[in-house]
Design a protein around this motif. Sequence first.
Motif, short mmCIF file in Angstrom:
data_model
loop_
_atom_site.label_atom_id
_atom_site.label_comp_id
_atom_site.label_asym_id
_atom_site.label_seq_id
_atom_site.Cartn_x
_atom_site.Cartn_y
_atom_site.Cartn_z
N PRO A 188 63.21 -8.52 -74.24
CA PRO A 188 64.49 -8.06 -74.80
C PRO A 188 64.49 -6.57 -75.14
CG PRO A 188 63.31 -9.47 -76.36
CD PRO A 188 62.59 -9.57 -75.06
N GLU A 189 63.30 -6.00 -75.41
CA GLU A 189 63.24 -4.58 -75.77
C GLU A 189 63.66 -3.67 -74.62
OE1 GLU A 189 59.13 -5.82 -74.30
OE2 GLU A 189 60.72 -6.68 -75.55
N ASP A 190 63.68 -4.23 -73.38
CA ASP A 190 64.07 -3.44 -72.21
C ASP A 190 65.54 -3.63 -71.82
OD1 ASP A 190 61.53 -2.33 -71.90
OD2 ASP A 190 60.82 -4.04 -70.73
N GLY A 191 66.26 -4.44 -72.57
CA GLY A 191 67.69 -4.64 -72.30
C GLY A 191 67.94 -5.24 -70.93
N ASN A 192 69.07 -4.85 -70.31
CA ASN A 192 69.47 -5.41 -69.03
C ASN A 192 68.54 -5.01 -67.88
OD1 ASN A 192 71.61 -6.83 -70.03
ND2 ASN A 192 73.11 -5.21 -69.65
N LYS A 193 67.77 -3.92 -68.08
CA LYS A 193 66.85 -3.48 -67.02
C LYS A 193 65.54 -4.28 -67.05
CE LYS A 193 69.42 -0.11 -65.41
NZ LYS A 193 69.27 1.34 -65.58
N GLY A 194 65.40 -5.15 -68.04
CA GLY A 194 64.17 -5.93 -68.15
C GLY A 194 64.35 -7.41 -67.82
N LEU A 195 65.45 -7.73 -67.13
CA LEU A 195 65.77 -9.14 -66.87
C LEU A 195 64.97 -9.71 -65.71
CD1 LEU A 195 69.64 -9.05 -67.35
CD2 LEU A 195 67.93 -9.90 -68.96
N ARG A 196 64.81 -11.03 -65.74
CA ARG A 196 64.15 -11.78 -64.68
C ARG A 196 65.09 -12.88 -64.19
NH1 ARG A 196 58.58 -10.44 -65.04
NH2 ARG A 196 58.28 -9.07 -66.83
N TRP A 197 64.70 -13.49 -63.08
CA TRP A 197 65.59 -14.47 -62.44
C TRP A 197 66.03 -15.59 -63.39
CZ3 TRP A 197 67.07 -16.02 -57.17
CH2 TRP A 197 67.10 -14.93 -56.29
N HIS A 198 65.12 -16.07 -64.22
CA HIS A 198 65.46 -17.22 -65.07
C HIS A 198 66.56 -16.88 -66.06
CE1 HIS A 198 63.39 -15.93 -68.85
NE2 HIS A 198 62.60 -15.28 -68.02
N GLN A 199 66.76 -15.56 -66.31
CA GLN A 199 67.81 -15.14 -67.24
C GLN A 199 69.15 -14.90 -66.55
OE1 GLN A 199 65.03 -12.02 -68.39
NE2 GLN A 199 65.41 -12.51 -70.54
N LYS A 200 69.15 -14.94 -65.22
CA LYS A 200 70.36 -14.60 -64.47
C LYS A 200 70.95 -15.77 -63.66
CE LYS A 200 72.00 -10.97 -64.00
NZ LYS A 200 73.13 -10.34 -64.72
N VAL A 201 70.09 -16.69 -63.21
CA VAL A 201 70.60 -17.79 -62.38
C VAL A 201 71.49 -18.69 -63.23
CG1 VAL A 201 69.95 -19.82 -61.02
CG2 VAL A 201 68.60 -17.72 -60.85
N GLN A 202 72.65 -19.04 -62.65
CA GLN A 202 73.62 -19.90 -63.35
C GLN A 202 73.80 -21.21 -62.60
OE1 GLN A 202 77.34 -17.61 -64.26
NE2 GLN A 202 76.30 -15.99 -63.13
N PRO A 203 74.19 -22.29 -63.29
CA PRO A 203 74.50 -23.52 -62.56
C PRO A 203 75.73 -23.32 -61.68
CG PRO A 203 75.06 -23.74 -64.90
CD PRO A 203 74.35 -22.44 -64.75
N ALA A 204 75.79 -24.04 -60.58
CA ALA A 204 76.89 -23.87 -59.61
C ALA A 204 78.25 -24.13 -60.24
CB ALA A 204 76.67 -24.80 -58.42
N ASP A 205 78.29 -24.95 -61.28
CA ASP A 205 79.57 -25.23 -61.95
C ASP A 205 80.19 -23.96 -62.52
OD1 ASP A 205 78.79 -27.80 -61.42
OD2 ASP A 205 78.15 -28.26 -63.46
N ASN A 206 79.38 -22.94 -62.79
CA ASN A 206 79.88 -21.69 -63.37
C ASN A 206 80.32 -20.67 -62.33
OD1 ASN A 206 78.98 -22.91 -65.66
ND2 ASN A 206 77.56 -21.31 -66.29
N ALA A 207 80.25 -21.06 -61.04
CA ALA A 207 80.52 -20.10 -59.96
C ALA A 207 82.00 -19.74 -59.91
CB ALA A 207 80.07 -20.68 -58.62
N ASN A 208 82.33 -18.53 -60.37
CA ASN A 208 83.73 -18.08 -60.31
C ASN A 208 83.89 -16.84 -59.44
OD1 ASN A 208 82.58 -16.23 -61.98
ND2 ASN A 208 83.61 -16.92 -63.85
N GLU A 209 82.78 -16.36 -58.85
CA GLU A 209 82.88 -15.29 -57.85
C GLU A 209 81.80 -15.54 -56.80
OE1 GLU A 209 81.40 -11.32 -58.94
OE2 GLU A 209 80.93 -12.12 -60.93
#
Length: 335
Positions: free
Chosen positions: A14-35
Amino acid sequence: MPIDMSVWQGRSDPEDGNKGLRWHQKVQPADNANESGIMLLGFACDEGVSRNKGRTGAYDAPVAIRRALANLAWHHEAPVYDGGNISCDDSNLELAQYRLAEDVSRALRQRHKVIVFGGGHEVAWGSFQGIGNYLVQKQHVAGNANEAQQPPRVGIINFDAHFDLRNPPGGKQSEKGSSGTPFHQAARFCELHNWPFKYVCLGLARTSNTQALYEKADRLGVLYKDDHELVHHKMEQTLTELQRFIDQCDYLYLTIDLDVFPASVAPGVSAPAARGVPFDIVEMLLEPILKARTPKGEPKILVADLAEYNPRFDIDNQTARLAARLAWTIARAIR
């Protein structure tokens, strides 16, 4: 069936903000697909490997690949969605492939690119059916406005130690396939729809493919390269031939059977390779495939899948990491 998102776990910075993210923090379930983005699908199946007299265990691959991918650094722009797994629990391979095809086709209609985690290489017939069904529907809609439409040219590019062009046990017309028949089934689909069959197979082990398969490939006009031909001093010629093939295709379907790599690099596969193709050579060949664009500037790749990862025989998750690296590379390039 609910999508199990619990596999997406890993380190957080978290100390690196959005530049420190990994896949597990970004992948969403398909039900959330709006784009539109990238849809990940799993094909938990080794019925095709079993029918092809191979060593089973690929059923567990989709979850293992997700786990390996979860902790990789996020360098992507498009959203990534997890559409869950199709599981073959009752030996009814044909139904599982049909269900995968439905999911692939639906994701393409929703303007996603698709990455499928197999499973044995029988995943390829499900993936190709999904592309075929999507394009048939698209052709039908366009055909109402333009009767003279040309059949789509779908280029299959397969990195594999095997052609997987076998005739099904019940004969050429049989619907009952295995992990050894998907591109025979794709050729039949093209024949029935009056589409050209366009197939490249890179990395063949001549010791693992009979003369009958080479003759069949020649009859079908397949472009192929044996593993010993995929070396640095022959790359210029190979890349020229591959680019010519890509230029003649409207769309691409990329499928990577992990047994194309040496057993020392990919021990966890259904059929380990005594020789195989080095990873850096495969990366060089992937580059023009991933860069290919339509006249509208869209990536030509519609679907990519990874096949034959077998966690049961992996060493220190080595092959899972390889599969995850390939998925990471493909995802970054096609969006």
